[in-house]
Design an enzyme around this catalytic site. Sequence first.
Site, PDB file in Angstrom:
ATOM      1  CB  SER A   1      66.227  11.267  20.936  1.00 57.76           C
ATOM      2  OG  SER A   1      67.236  10.438  20.412  1.00 57.76           O
ATOM      3  CE  LYS A   2      60.538   7.913  15.982  1.00 56.44           C
ATOM      4  NZ  LYS A   2      59.309   7.556  16.623  1.00 56.44           N
ATOM      5  NE  ARG A   3      70.622   9.634  19.346  1.00 63.15           N
ATOM      6  CZ  ARG A   3      71.287   9.095  20.342  1.00 63.15           C
ATOM      7  NH1 ARG A   3      71.728   7.856  20.265  1.00 63.15           N
ATOM      8  NH2 ARG A   3      71.523   9.767  21.443  1.00 63.15           N
TER       9      ARG A   3
END
Length: 468
Positions: free
Chosen positions: A240-242
């Site tokens: 994911s983005k993180r």
Amino acid sequence: MTVRTRFAPSPTGLLHIGNARAALFNFLFARHHGGQFLLRIEDTDRERSTQRAVDVIFEGLAWMGITADEEPVFQSTRQGRHTEVAQELLEKGLAYRCYCTADELKQMREDAIANGQPPRYNGMWRDRDPSEAPEGAPFAVRLKAPREGETIINDLVQGEVRVANAEMDDLIILRSDGTPTYLHAVVCDDHDMAITHVIRGDDHLTNTFRQAMIYRAMGWDLPHFAHLPLIHGPDGAKLSKRHGAQSVVEFRDEGFLPEALCNYLLRLGWGHGDAEILNREEQIRLFDLDGVGRSPSRMDYVKLTHLNGVYMREADDTRLTDDVIERLKEREDVTVDDALHARVLTLMPGLKERAKLLTDLADSAAFLGRSLPFTYDAKAQKQLSEEGKDVLRGVAQALALVEPFEASAIDAALREFAEAKAIKLGQVAQPLRAAMTGSTVSPGIDLTLQALGRDEVLARIGAAIAHG
Ligand code: GLU
């Protein structure tokens, strides 16, 4: 048999690295076997598909050096053919019209759940005569899926996978608005494109059982399937983005070279002995599906960044310079012109020694295009003490006479100057570095001065002496 593979992205978002890796594997597999690699844009979902996403796919693949051997196929143009196949299945009695209303389907689902059953279609119209349907009522076309036996797939990565047919319901192949479903379109297209190997993410494994039923109903040979384990984040959680960049374009923007990303993605989930760094030719020679692992891989950004550094040191200086110049155009404090291009190119051997990313290269090259007067960071200001300025005054005279103004002659002049003043070379280099860059870091001072050229060097020394 000529091997034919395909990459079939839906243009509904980013070109995710999971997809990019599937594209790479399909491409390498086809090349390895002397076959063809094709591209199909699955743009049947007209609401979610965008031209921008199509462009991103083409751009990303081109950047990665993944080229299709035939013109791309746009799935939306093949709707007539999808309908034709559905019609044929209807005529053969292998598919049927289902007149269920949305309410009936909802009820069916609720009843199944209430009975502790999975929410499946109950075959309500499977054996009913269409004449029982209300006049002009809309219908979907469903495949008459086998209810007995098993569907077995000999997956080239996952091994044998099987499911009891009783667990699958009659899937819709044409919706009531006449559009084909994804499962149906993929089968028709893969068949017509003579695809021999379907290599894709293992999130498609359950679809494969359903697709197999359509192949069988049509009497078509099934392609070989290879389902690739997914790519997870470094912590094992869904990417994911993180975790950082995930789309191919983001990796490019963040300063990765395509060959480093490709090499990394290849090694992520595929291995051949302890080979780590493989160029495209070696990748094609060695890639096969038996080297693909069965467990999910973890994205390791640190390792990728390290690999990028290795590739950058090998990369051609002109190419790196062109890239850096493009990145510097984004910066307001840098004047981009031919002179800057020449400076960056001269200094590139020094710059690329330390950098791991193209963005680092651009950062460390930016000083070459800055205009006077400078701001000096705290460490640089310290170098510009009275003592430092004295050194600069003296060294300016020496540099004015260096001929030719090239690294080796500059180095000799600086050493001679230091010796004459009985100071260390570093005591000459550091104030010079401060004057040239406004900071205290740069590649070798001799090459740095050569890259800037004598006039600019003397101007920067003058400005540093005048400062504060
Ligand atoms: N269009 C599908 C997707 O982007 C892939 C279909 C396939 O590879 O069979 O997930």
